[in-house]
Design an enzyme around this catalytic site. Sequence first.
Site, mmCIF file in Angstrom:
data_model
loop_
_atom_site.group_PDB
_atom_site.id
_atom_site.type_symbol
_atom_site.label_atom_id
_atom_site.label_comp_id
_atom_site.label_asym_id
_atom_site.label_seq_id
_atom_site.Cartn_x
_atom_site.Cartn_y
_atom_site.Cartn_z
ATOM 1 N N HIS A 36 0.849 -1.197 0.000
ATOM 2 C CA HIS A 36 0.000 0.000 0.000
ATOM 3 C C HIS A 36 0.883 1.246 0.000
ATOM 4 O O HIS A 36 2.113 1.149 0.064
ATOM 5 C CB HIS A 36 -0.972 -0.001 1.179
ATOM 6 C CG HIS A 36 -0.328 0.014 2.534
ATOM 7 N ND1 HIS A 36 0.322 -1.070 3.069
ATOM 8 C CD2 HIS A 36 -0.225 0.999 3.479
ATOM 9 C CE1 HIS A 36 0.789 -0.784 4.274
ATOM 10 N NE2 HIS A 36 0.476 0.483 4.538
ATOM 11 N N ASP A 55 -0.082 -4.464 5.896
ATOM 12 C CA ASP A 55 -0.960 -3.956 6.958
ATOM 13 C C ASP A 55 -2.384 -4.307 6.569
ATOM 14 O O ASP A 55 -2.815 -4.011 5.440
ATOM 15 C CB ASP A 55 -0.817 -2.439 7.100
ATOM 16 C CG ASP A 55 0.540 -2.035 7.659
ATOM 17 O OD1 ASP A 55 1.294 -2.935 8.068
ATOM 18 O OD2 ASP A 55 0.828 -0.830 7.675
ATOM 19 N N HIS A 105 -5.284 -1.515 11.714
ATOM 20 C CA HIS A 105 -4.463 -2.713 11.880
ATOM 21 C C HIS A 105 -5.256 -3.717 12.709
ATOM 22 O O HIS A 105 -6.048 -3.327 13.576
ATOM 23 C CB HIS A 105 -3.155 -2.388 12.621
ATOM 24 C CG HIS A 105 -2.242 -1.466 11.884
ATOM 25 N ND1 HIS A 105 -1.301 -1.910 10.995
ATOM 26 C CD2 HIS A 105 -2.125 -0.116 11.916
ATOM 27 C CE1 HIS A 105 -0.634 -0.874 10.507
ATOM 28 N NE2 HIS A 105 -1.116 0.229 11.054
#
Length: 721
Positions: A71, A184, A405
């Site tokens: 990401h 993540d 998360h």
Amino acid sequence: MTVVETSDGEVLEFIALGGGNEVGRSCHIIKYNGKTIMLDAGVHPAHTGLACLPFYDEFDMSTIDILLISHFHLDHAASLPYVMQHTAFKGRVFMTHPTKAIYRWLLSDFVRVSSITPRSSNAAPVLFTDSDLQQSFDKIEPIDYHSTIDVDGVRFTAYHAGHVLGAAMYFIELGGLKLLFTGDYSREEDRHLSAAEVPPESPDVLICESTFGTAVHLPRREKESQLMSIISSVIDRGGRVLLPTFALGRAQELLLVVNDYWKSHKSIQNTPVYFASNLAKKALTVYQTYTSMMNESIRKQFRDAQSNPFHFQYIKSLRSLDSFFDAGPCVMIASPGMLQSGTSRELLERWAPDNRNAVIITGYSVEGTLAKDIVSEPLQIPSMRDSSVLIPRRCMVEEISFAAHVDYKHNSEFIDLVKPKHIILVHGESSPMGRLKSALLSKYNSLKGTEQEIKIYNPRDCEILQIPFKAPKPAKVVGILAENQPKKDDTVSAIAVQRDFRIQIMDPSDLRAATGITYSQVIERQRIRVYGTPSLIEHHLQQMFGSVAHVKQEEYDTVIEGLEVMDGIIVWTHPQESYTLAVIEWAGNVLNDTIADSVLAVLMSVGTSPASLKVTAKSHKQSHGSDSLVERIDRLTAMLSQQFENVEPVFESGKPKPRAMAKIAEATVGIKVSVDEIDAIINFSDWSVESTSKALKSRVQHVLAQILETISPLSQTDNKV
């Protein structure tokens, strides 16, 4: 340091160049069966210059085949231009379409902030320029979710990770080994993103984030209620609220939460809300473009209400503090989230001395950053421009984590769903990661020592982890062989072609069309003199190999005969006056070479083998009549002479010795053996031995028995030789 899990098989090598027992500069290396994959290329937010990079100098970057970016956050992607433009990296780079779109603007801002940050004379150099960014951007290959990409035998598929728009977890297959890299990820659906997906296959290895260790998050609705309660109380007392956040990702989630609250509470609608980020307008454009990759709630607003949820009615975009009229209560959502520099740091220093104000940490704070330090409510904070200048901190500090998360509950549930055999923990500070490892080991303790045992590792940066695997190597039948499948017990001639990790079995005629490769067959020949007839050669080959086929070929108008051994070795026989020239011919391969060596060994022994004497004696009797009897008597006499001094034929009593040699054999009825004037007579009629000496008789009987065993046809000829 190297950690090795000993066993047989191929070895998976894992190296964390960053993100090992730390949060920041995520970068992981996977090496297996000749392939090298790099996962993420971030920077550490608490450091600057080269110190913020992963340990690239500890690894040969030229060996990397593929780089996958999970990401766009800086701690996962910000050193990518440095890797592509300032190292020996030559591989291919992949990321999702939204990640590539946002990456460009985010890193442009990173370059701008790095360039204008006050710098001392010995400050570290800027990592890369706008030119480096543009050149690297053009080389990035965007991919879609759920599409499988194959690069030289390495297959990978991107799945939704839920963390931020465009975040992906990668399911990787190479050489029969399956890995899942979560990056993540979040398993909780929020206001605009769906929860992370569970891939349809179970991986052998799960490379999993461990940011929050064993901590458990509050439910989303409860966090939102708590946040708005604090904001309302600060506004009521005339204070200002600072929400430091990343420009992209959690900022959009907070904007949705605040805008919705303002919309439903008229009493505070006169209190201004600002989003202070240079990327705000560009970021919202990207978010509006990729609504199809968000959750059903967002898609429904676009589809049914035909309204854009990212057009915020009660939130104003603020490009810089120059246009900000700082008077009265307000809410400021500002980047960066770590409070290291930029708008959020400037506002913190301005508002910190006033006890009516508040700073609310809404994201994950990395060790070594001001966002992490301020949670402990220090009495003073250092100035961004001069660290020796201390600013009093009287404002309220709260921490309400909206970080996307996984907590322990969602992380352990996800692990149960994907069922990995090995877990490698990354992206977590040492203590939380250690607690997570201990909790997982306790949870799976009952599986220890069984085939279902789950092994867990938490390697540090630059520590080499080696895990052996016995991955299957399937082969696929293609072409003619696939169309006309052989029946059971059929013998098939085929070629196995391996490309990277794929093995294809095909008919030799398909090789060129399938691979562009041509093939040739090496025919090997060996010549040898054999002191025996072709029939004798055939006998010996039959004794060794069983059935031997007769073959013929024409050569210069002459028919040459040969013998085929084991369907692959041909012995061409060329009879000469005193020997046979044998030419051994075969197609070169491991099996045929071995058989040919055995055939050669047999042919070399034909002339000296005792079995040859038996066959020769029998064949001469059958084909040459009395002439062969002379030869056999001579041979028997010669063999007896090797043991005794005087050996001579015995004729019928009263008849004279014939003069013609052809008649001698017919007249011979026995052989006399003499030793020291003592005689022993061997009778051809019954092969009995007569002698006045028992010792000589016994010795002759013993020698005769050995001779008869060697040339047994002599005893099978109508009581005569």
